[in-house]
Design a protein around this motif. Sequence first.
Motif, short mmCIF file in Angstrom:
data_model
loop_
_atom_site.label_atom_id
_atom_site.label_comp_id
_atom_site.label_asym_id
_atom_site.label_seq_id
_atom_site.Cartn_x
_atom_site.Cartn_y
_atom_site.Cartn_z
N ILE A 64 57.57 -27.93 63.61
CA ILE A 64 58.87 -27.97 62.77
C ILE A 64 59.64 -27.05 63.54
N ASN A 65 60.67 -27.36 64.32
CA ASN A 65 61.68 -26.29 64.80
C ASN A 65 62.96 -26.18 63.97
N GLU A 66 63.91 -25.27 64.42
CA GLU A 66 65.20 -24.90 63.63
C GLU A 66 64.99 -24.18 62.55
N THR A 68 66.54 -22.97 60.38
CA THR A 68 67.09 -23.00 58.74
C THR A 68 66.17 -24.36 57.98
N VAL A 69 65.79 -25.09 58.98
CA VAL A 69 64.96 -26.42 58.55
C VAL A 69 63.60 -25.71 58.09
N GLU A 72 63.68 -23.59 54.67
CA GLU A 72 63.52 -24.72 53.38
C GLU A 72 62.20 -25.04 53.34
N TYR A 73 61.61 -25.48 54.39
CA TYR A 73 60.29 -26.11 54.44
C TYR A 73 59.21 -24.89 53.87
N ARG A 95 73.22 -23.80 50.81
CA ARG A 95 73.21 -24.42 51.97
C ARG A 95 74.62 -24.26 52.65
N LYS A 99 74.54 -22.96 56.47
CA LYS A 99 75.36 -24.03 57.38
C LYS A 99 76.13 -22.93 58.15
#
Lengths: 257, 257
Positions: A64-66, A68-69, A72-73, A95, A99
């Motif tokens: 998983i990259n990013e 912010t993502v 949350e994960y 968010r 964002k």
Amino acid sequence: MTLTVYHAEPGANSLKVLLALKEKGVEFESCYVALNKFEQHEDWFKAINPAGQVPVIVHDGRVINESTVINEYLDAVFEGAALRPADEYGRAMMRIWTKFVDEYFCPALSYLAWSWMIAGMVKDLSAEEFEAKLARIPLKEQQDKWRITAREGYPKERLDEWRRQVLTSIGRLETALAKGGPWLLGEQFTLADIACFSMAQPMPSGYADVMNQRDTPHLMAWHGRMMQREGVQAALAMPNRYRDEMLATQSKEPSHA
Amino acid sequence: MTLTVYHAEPGANSLKVLLALKEKGVEFESCYVALNKFEQHEDWFKAINPAGQVPVIVHDGRVINESTVINEYLDAVFEGAALRPADEYGRAMMRIWTKFVDEYFCPALSYLAWSWMIAGMVKDLSAEEFEAKLARIPLKEQQDKWRITAREGYPKERLDEWRRQVLTSIGRLETALAKGGPWLLGEQFTLADIACFSMAQPMPSGYADVMNQRDTPHLMAWHGRMMQREGVQAALAMPNRYRDEMLATQSKEPSHA
């Protein structure tokens, strides 16, 4: 269940993920990627993240990259303190902040930081060596950013616009924190604080003209509360070879200041 | 429980939220905001969203803006088909797509679209009237975008770069859909499809040189599947005063084509 985290020094988006990990107390294998050695553009790393960017996590073989993502994960999957509000309206407000960091605060800071940092990183490279480094960067917009910041630099009006966006971002944080606190969403410490702090952390020294006791007292108080958290301290204590090498270089070179 | 949705015609970010609402079958009060009449910059609207942008929802008195944040909220709060994967890894993959739309695909398309659309919207305004309209725009970067697109236009190299980003975006969609489908994440129709479609919907006509049967067959097939969905058809059938007025103007003016 194994978790490997590929990250650079505890700053910006790498810091964002390290903060979430340390605040939750998640065990992970740390894999340091030296950006000043361009390791993120090496083939072994691009096999993990084809975009050639940190941070990235590999959890049970899945990438998983990013940042912010990823955060949350991590909050959804691992035990430890909840870093997202339990209610959906609260999550929406969180968010909006994460964002804003990704689309506004971080890009403005990033362009400004690169404008002085990259030139330093590549100053000892020949034109040929520099082109060879560039050729390994997978994303065209990253190539452009490197080429422009390392060589001719961005025009003054764009730099001015990014400075204005940094000032606007700091103003937005100060206004929000002046309404209450202690955290951005009120009583609960969340990924919103983590995202904003990952960018604002070095600003009381690097941007003392915009983030200081006189102009942004509530933001400074929040920064102080952040710095007292064990998880924050643990994240900031992660290896920082970039800083270490900068300090080593400075101590070797005679000062002309 | 009341839900009011402030939106423009079913295109781009307004379409994104309308698609989620119609796909889930959520009842809502529609409030059309005419962008070509600059209604989003009027005081009554800025009292709802100080940023002066659509779409915005008001659910039980609480305001949420940002289409991507709204869609996650709608899916979490309302009954109807789930538009997010049940597992957290799937949600992370979905968010990589929605983030890509917000940070890359949408901005590139938006700058290009504004470059021809805004000039048309403001062509009948005097310099004084135009400045009065601009003064009501709350966000400085939006003011800049209006001023530049309406008057001098962006330099060719920036327009070329946005065109390249649109091409890259379309390529990324085609590659992903060529791996399987029928939807971007596989079997489940999600907010990833909704986000990408909200941008790609008019492209087989507007960008037929980059999105067509020869170059992007999997993307065209996906587009066809999207167009067959009842929720998609219902969203696209929402009021579109901008198109209606354009058509009315064209039918009144003699054609010189």
